[in-house]
Design an enzyme around this catalytic site. Structure first.
Site, PDB file in Angstrom:
ATOM      1  N   GLU A 137      48.170 121.380  28.838  1.00 49.18           N
ATOM      2  CA  GLU A 137      47.714 120.490  27.770  1.00 49.18           C
ATOM      3  C   GLU A 137      46.472 119.696  28.144  1.00 49.18           C
ATOM      4  O   GLU A 137      45.619 119.421  27.295  1.00 49.18           O
ATOM      5  CB  GLU A 137      48.849 119.536  27.369  1.00 49.18           C
ATOM      6  CG  GLU A 137      49.932 120.178  26.525  1.00 49.18           C
ATOM      7  CD  GLU A 137      50.925 121.001  27.318  1.00 49.18           C
ATOM      8  OE1 GLU A 137      51.732 121.728  26.700  1.00 49.18           O
ATOM      9  OE2 GLU A 137      50.892 120.922  28.571  1.00 49.18           O
ATOM     10  N   HIS A 194      61.480 117.000  23.335  1.00 49.93           N
ATOM     11  CA  HIS A 194      60.776 117.798  22.335  1.00 49.93           C
ATOM     12  C   HIS A 194      60.857 117.211  20.929  1.00 49.93           C
ATOM     13  O   HIS A 194      60.431 117.859  19.979  1.00 49.93           O
ATOM     14  CB  HIS A 194      61.354 119.224  22.272  1.00 49.93           C
ATOM     15  CG  HIS A 194      60.832 120.152  23.329  1.00 49.93           C
ATOM     16  ND1 HIS A 194      61.067 119.958  24.658  1.00 49.93           N
ATOM     17  CD2 HIS A 194      60.094 121.287  23.234  1.00 49.93           C
ATOM     18  CE1 HIS A 194      60.507 120.938  25.351  1.00 49.93           C
ATOM     19  NE2 HIS A 194      59.905 121.761  24.515  1.00 49.93           N
TER      20      HIS A 194
END
Length: 822
Positions: A531, A598
């Site tokens: 990321e 998540h």
């Protein structure tokens, strides 16, 4: 993953061994006499001159910091000054072969690199080009002080301009290269090919990769050099940038003239210390940094250690490595051995180094050694070299006096213009395309299978009788996002998109389904699961002039790109004095069903950081309109999307989602249901639970609730909310983020201040619990439910006749939860 790369078990399971090629170490062994055929006397003298200029500039800053004066010119500079005294040969050698079309990035110890690259550019540009650059930069404000009284050549004027503009920036003067908003650790000057230097160690490690990606994808001339210190080799952005830069797809999957590696040199300015740690032994295990290249690709990144105390050795390496890049065999890693005499900063006494070590390196000082070699080879006399040193001292003294003169070099007048910095946070431009040239696509848009499919879908969720269309026939939120993005791909030739599972899969949540067929590999591709590099490379790509959509698959993963999202992306427009633009739209999905790591809503983190625009549409109409606006702009936008809602149809815009292009202004909340007794303001998917609550309130308790969808967090126009409260006198604010520290609380605070006289009760926040997000089976006890909103209204705002609370929203419960931190 790509279908075209077959992984054959019969091959990969064979026994064998990995063999590495030898890595050259300090192989250059030519004398100045040997190099006379490659350099004129003037060339060699200029190398010496440039090293002397850098040394004197840094010496001046050191004396200003440690003694408060230089050459009898007093000045107090409270700001930072991370110096590179001793590294001049490495900087000048790096810059010597580079043109203005070649970009360099650096760390906070980059004064020498800025000056080296600037001096190199000045030597190569014509007088006319230099005059245009000086006159056009901020309409000549930086050039005016050095032009006054100048009687020399244009190149001499340009050198004054370079020294003065850099020093004025270091001293936070409005006449600095970035209006004094960058300062010592962030100074840069793009017309000379000097791109942002970074205060965060290793911060340029992935940004520079994005700049090289920009040059490759948009077929721009030149290379990119990432100047990073040896200590930055422990930093995540550097490793993630290296992983991105060495992706095999550049050679294996990209097609035509796009095939081949990035035009990038990772230039490790290896001064052997990071802060107080000795990287060659104490804090690193690689011993020789060039070894790192062996772990990244088959070419070992063409890694090499170069003697950075000899400028000609560095120049030789750059000539050879640039040929590799021209052949599209990059990237390259150079380990440039050097040494800094000064500590990490002037306040660092260097107690971790022995006096003997420093003196041993000083005894081989590159400027003294190179000067002696020039005299020995008959290139220059000692008198000539001394004259260069004398004139350089005069030049630095002149620039210092000019830069500290408050009349000539003022600091921004924040008393007269209190919002001056605020006005630079965003560029707020509307731009169809970042370059005017044809787009590269595989077929006309109307031939795209997904586009054809959407033309047949129902763009309003209900038929004439109010019955919902089937899911397969309904135009959903993901379709609205797709339509905006595909439209921009056919408008803006610079636009690229990438992230995890973007190509072939159609994106993790099928938003990109159809783009793989429409776009060549270099415009839509899969990135590493990295990321930091996804966002970092997007920053570099954008600051060079491109538009980009990086995707972070789950909101929770923003933490993996924390530096890039919070320290880099939001700041460079303002720190550049608005020289740079940042057209980056980061798509971030907010999840549920997947548990603690998540399923979090981190909108408040993004909204807290100055310089980011933050939107969260939850209807197909809003999603398409706001994505169009985000992609039309030149500012960084964090575009949140709810995984709960990708399939949801349009329920509010009765004409349905227009097929044609339209924009919705960022920052405008939208009334989704009108009411008169109470206002419910929502962020994200909670809109639909608020609507359910509103229905119950009306049918069961006779309470008319007005429901407002925030749509945007930054910017945010409070006027519609204020007008609603004037009517209702009461408000509940709800969203899926954990309530503590959420943007919901910020809204509540501002609403209290702005509407105090109209409120019949304090605003009430109904957010998620301050827990880990539990498994799907327990989510109803974590995320706000319709009954939570009703219970909160009953307990905290107005009693509802006959209502029995299922959830505790009493003040006592609130006090207890806060006392326990849950």
């Amino acid at each position: 993953m790509p279908k075209v790369q077959y992984i054959n078990p019969d091959e990969v399971r064979k026994p064998g061994q990995i063999e590495f090629k030898p890595i050259p170490v300090n192989q250059y062994n030519k004398t100045i006499e040997d190099e006379k055929e490659n350099f004129s006397n003037n060339d060699l003298i200029r190398i010496f001159h440039d090293m002397v200029v850098i040394r004197e500039f840094e010496t001046m800053l050191n004396l200003i910091k440690t003694r408060g004066e230089y050459n009898e010119v007093p000045y107090n500079h409270p700001g930072p000054a991370h110096l590179s005294i001793g590294q001049e040969a490495a900087a000048v050698g790096m810059a010597y072969t580079l043109g203005v079309e070649d970009f360099i990035f650096g760390s906070h110890r980059s004064h020498g690199e800025i000056l080296a690259k600037g001096l190199s550019a000045i030597s190569k540009l014509s007088d006319e080009q230099l005059e245009k650059i000086m006159d056009s930069h901020f309409d000549g404000i930086t050039a005016a002080p050095v032009k006054a009284g100048h009687t020399g050549t244009t190149k001499e004027l340009a050198i004054k301009f370079l020294i003065y503009g850099t020093l004025a920036e270091v001293f936070a003067r409005e006449t600095g290269f970035n209006r004094g908003l960058g300062g010592s650790m962030h100074a840069f000057f793009t017309p000379f090919g000097v791109y942002p230097n970074n205060a965060i160690v290793g911060g340029s490690g992935d940004i520079s990769v994005g700049a090289a990606l920009y040059k490759k994808v948009n077929r721009k001339p030149g290379i990119v050099v990432a100047n990073i210190g040896d200590a930055s080799m422990a930093c995540g952005p550097v490793w993630e940038g290296l992983t991105f830069a060495t992706m095999d797809q550049f050679n294996e999957l990209w097609e035509g003239d796009m095939k081949g590696g990035l035009p990038l040199i990772i230039n490790i300015m290896n001064n052997q210390y990071g802060m107080g740690g000795q990287t060659c032994g104490e804090t690193m295990g690689y011993n020789i940094a060039a070894r790192i290249g062996a772990g990244l690709n088959d070419d070992q990144m063409h890694a090499e250690r170069v003697d950075g105390y000899n400028p000609l050795a560095v120049i030789d390496a750059y000539k050879r490595k640039k040929k590799i890049l021209e052949e599209k065999r990059g990237p390259v890693l150079l380990d440039v051995l050097t040494y800094r005499y000064s500590g990490h900063s002037p306040s660092d006494a260097s107690s971790y180094r022995s006096k003997e070590e420093v003196e041993a390196w000083e005894a081989q000082d590159s400027i003294i050694w190179f000067g002696k070699e020039l005299v020995k080879a008959g290139v220059a006399t000692e008198e000539q070299l001394e004259a260069i040193k004398t004139s350089t001292t005069e030049l630095i003294t002149y620039a210092l006096k000019l830069a500290i003169d408050d009349e000539v070099s003022p600091i921004m007048n924040m008393k007269k213009h209190p919002n001056l910095i605020g006005e630079m946070m965003f560029s707020n431009q509307s731009v169809d395309k970042m370059e005017d040239r044809p787009v590269e696509v595989n077929h006309p848009m109307e031939e795209n299978p997904r586009v054809q499919q959407l033309a047949k879908k129902e763009r309003f969720m209900f038929d004439a009788n109010g019955k919902a269309h089937s899911k397969i026939k309904t135009y959903g939120l993901r379709d609205g996002i797709f339509e905006a993005i595909v439209d921009r791909f056919y408008k803006d030739p610079t636009l690229i998109a990438y992230g995890e599972e973007n190509r072939d899969w159609g994106g993790a949540f099928a938003v990109y389904r159809g783009l793989t067929e429409a776009l060549p590999y270099h415009r839509l591709f899969n990135s590493p699961i990295s990321e930091a590099s996804i966002v970092g490379t997007a920053i570099g790509y954008a600051m060079c002039g491109g538009r980009v959509i990086p995707e972070i698959m789950y909101c929770d993963f923003l933490g993996r790109a924390g530096d890039e999202v919070f320290n880099q992306l939001p700041k460079w427009q303002a720190m550049s004095g608005n020289v740079l633009k940042m057209p980056v739209v980061i798509r971030v999905s907010v999840g549920s069903k997947y548990g603690a790591q998540h399923s979090q809503d981190w909108t408040a983190l993004a909204a807290h950081i100055p310089g980011l625009k933050v939107v969260f549409p939850v209807t197909p109409y809003d999603a398409k309109g706001l994505m169009n606006t985000a992609l039309q702009g030149t500012d960084p936008v964090i575009f949140f999307e709810s995984q709960r809602l990708y399939d949801i149809g349009e329920q509010f815009h009765k004409e349905g989602v227009p097929a044609e292009y339209y924009e919705l202004p960022l920052g405008e909340p939208d009334i989704k249901k009108e009411g008169s007794d109470l206002t419910i303001l929502t962020i994200g998917a909670t809109l639909y639970r608020a609507l359910d609550a509103a229905k119950t309130l009306e049918e069961k308790y006779g309470v008319s609730a007005e429901v407002i969808d925030a749509r945007s967090l930054v910017p945010f126009n409070y006027e519609p909310v204020i007008e609603s409260i004037k009517k209702t006198g009461r408000i509940v604010i709800s969203g899926d983020a954990s309530a503590r520290g959420s943007f919901l609380r910020d809204l509540a605070s501002n609403i209290t201040e702005l509407t105090f006289d109209y409120l019949d009760a304090p605003p009430v926040v109904v957010g998620s619990r301050n827990w880990i997000t539990p498994a799907h089976e327990l989510e109803d006890y974590f995320f706000p439910q319709p009954e939570w909103i009703i219970d909160a209204i009953h307990e905290r705002i107005v009693p509802l006749k006959g209502h029995v609370c299922e959830n505790d929203f009493t003040e006592a419960e609130q006090l207890d939860r806060n006392a326990r931190g849950i």
